[in-house]
Design a protein around this motif. Structure first.
Motif, PDB file in Angstrom:
ATOM      1  N   UNK A 294       0.830   0.310  -2.343  1.00  0.00           N
ATOM      2  CA  UNK A 294       2.283   0.522  -2.293  1.00  0.00           C
ATOM      3  C   UNK A 294       3.026  -0.635  -2.966  1.00  0.00           C
ATOM      4  N   UNK A 295       2.649  -1.868  -2.625  1.00  0.00           N
ATOM      5  CA  UNK A 295       3.341  -3.034  -3.179  1.00  0.00           C
ATOM      6  C   UNK A 295       3.080  -3.189  -4.676  1.00  0.00           C
ATOM      7  N   UNK A 296       1.860  -2.849  -5.093  1.00  0.00           N
ATOM      8  CA  UNK A 296       1.511  -2.983  -6.506  1.00  0.00           C
ATOM      9  C   UNK A 296       2.287  -1.976  -7.354  1.00  0.00           C
ATOM     10  N   UNK A 297       2.474  -0.780  -6.839  1.00  0.00           N
ATOM     11  CA  UNK A 297       3.222   0.234  -7.589  1.00  0.00           C
ATOM     12  C   UNK A 297       4.666  -0.226  -7.811  1.00  0.00           C
ATOM     13  N   UNK A 298       5.264  -0.841  -6.791  1.00  0.00           N
ATOM     14  CA  UNK A 298       6.623  -1.375  -6.922  1.00  0.00           C
ATOM     15  C   UNK A 298       6.657  -2.484  -7.967  1.00  0.00           C
ATOM     16  N   UNK A 299       5.682  -3.393  -7.889  1.00  0.00           N
ATOM     17  CA  UNK A 299       5.621  -4.492  -8.853  1.00  0.00           C
ATOM     18  C   UNK A 299       5.431  -3.965 -10.267  1.00  0.00           C
ATOM     19  N   UNK A 300       4.514  -3.015 -10.436  1.00  0.00           N
ATOM     20  CA  UNK A 300       4.212  -2.487 -11.768  1.00  0.00           C
ATOM     21  C   UNK A 300       5.447  -1.854 -12.407  1.00  0.00           C
ATOM     22  N   UNK A 301       6.157  -1.040 -11.637  1.00  0.00           N
ATOM     23  CA  UNK A 301       7.339  -0.381 -12.211  1.00  0.00           C
ATOM     24  C   UNK A 301       8.420  -1.403 -12.551  1.00  0.00           C
TER      25      UNK A 301
END
Length: 198
Positions: free
Chosen positions: A73-80
């Motif tokens: 979840x946190x990585x998806x936010x960071x990636x976007x």
């Protein structure tokens, strides 16, 4: 003409073809029993080993379900966030963008540490994985500083002890899944320079 006198009628009665089973010696019975017991013991040992391996932490994989969910979840936010900030403009503006991208990663790491808690300590490679993120951030910060002073050339990816780019082992901790691969924008600040070319 064949002589058929004294021969039984054809076909012979069914019971003529049925033979009693051969006698089984007692030693073969014991061998069969021993083989069954041995097979049962081997099966129990294999199941026990598999259960124990499932309980133990694999040294190179992040496999705790709760932790994987948090990271995903946190990585998806960071990636976007990172991918929405491409580098452009002057060297100073590019350095500022690199700083903003780094802040997005730092925020991800802080949230993972805050929410991961004991799972991070229990799943051995997680601390190393988090440290590798910091290694990449440090290299990017140095590159941004060099951009401002005019000393920047190509961004050099941090390497592990074997001389391989550190992001490779970071991407390998997910057991074949792509839970949190390092975004290409963090590995090569410029879109036309792929990580493999560095």
């Amino acid at each position: 003409m064949l002589e058929t006198q004294g021969l039984p009628p054809y076909p012979p009665a069914r019971n003529v073809w049925e033979f009693p089973p051969p006698p089984v010696q007692k030693r073969w019975k014991w061998i069969a029993v021993a083989a069954m017991v041995l097979g049962l013991v081997v099966a129990v040992v294999l199941v026990s080993v598999l259960v124990e391996l499932d309980r133990k932490d694999a040294p190179g994989l992040i496999e705790d379900g709760t932790l994987v969910s948090i990271v995903d979840r946190e990585c998806e936010l960071m990636r976007s966030t990172v991918e929405s900030m491409p580098l452009s403009g002057s060297a100073t503006r590019q350095a500022r963008t690199i700083g903003d991208q780094n802040e997005a990663v730092e925020g991800m790491l802080e949230r993972i540490r805050a929410r991961g808690g004991a799972a991070i300590a229990a799943d051995r490679p997680t601390e190393e994985w988090l440290a590798d993120w910091q290694t990449i951030l440090d290299a990017r910060s140095r590159f941004a500083a060099d951009l401002v002073t005019g000393g920047a050339e190509d961004f050099e990816l941090p390497l592990d002890a074997d001389g391989d780019p550190v992001y490779l082992r970071m991407n390998d901790v997910w057991l074949g899944a792509t839970v949190c691969e390092v975004p290409a924008a963090l590995l090569s600040p410029y879109p036309d320079q792929a990580p493999s070319d560095i």
